[in-house]
Scaffold this motif. Structure first.
Motif: not given
Length: 53
Positions: A12-24, A38-45
């Motif tokens: 969940i923390l990785f997904v939040i991080s990926a969302i932050g990177f997308i916004i940035a 990166f977000l898709i990879a996190c969701l796959v895992f």
């Protein structure tokens, strides 16, 4: 907490991080591309947490 709960919380923390990177990276194609991948990879895992055995 069980190991499964700790792993899930970590993802969940990785997904939040990926969302932050997308916004940035708004407006920068390659940074956005990498962030979305990166977000898709996190969701796959995370799939094993939601599959029934």
């Amino acid at each position: 907490m069980t190991n499964n709960q700790i792993n899930f919380f970590g993802w969940i923390l990785f997904v939040i991080s990926a969302i932050g990177f997308i916004i940035a990276s708004l407006g920068q194609f390659w940074a956005m591309f990498g962030s979305v991948v990166f977000l898709i990879a996190c969701l796959v895992f995370m799939i094993p947490f939601f599959r029934k055995e």
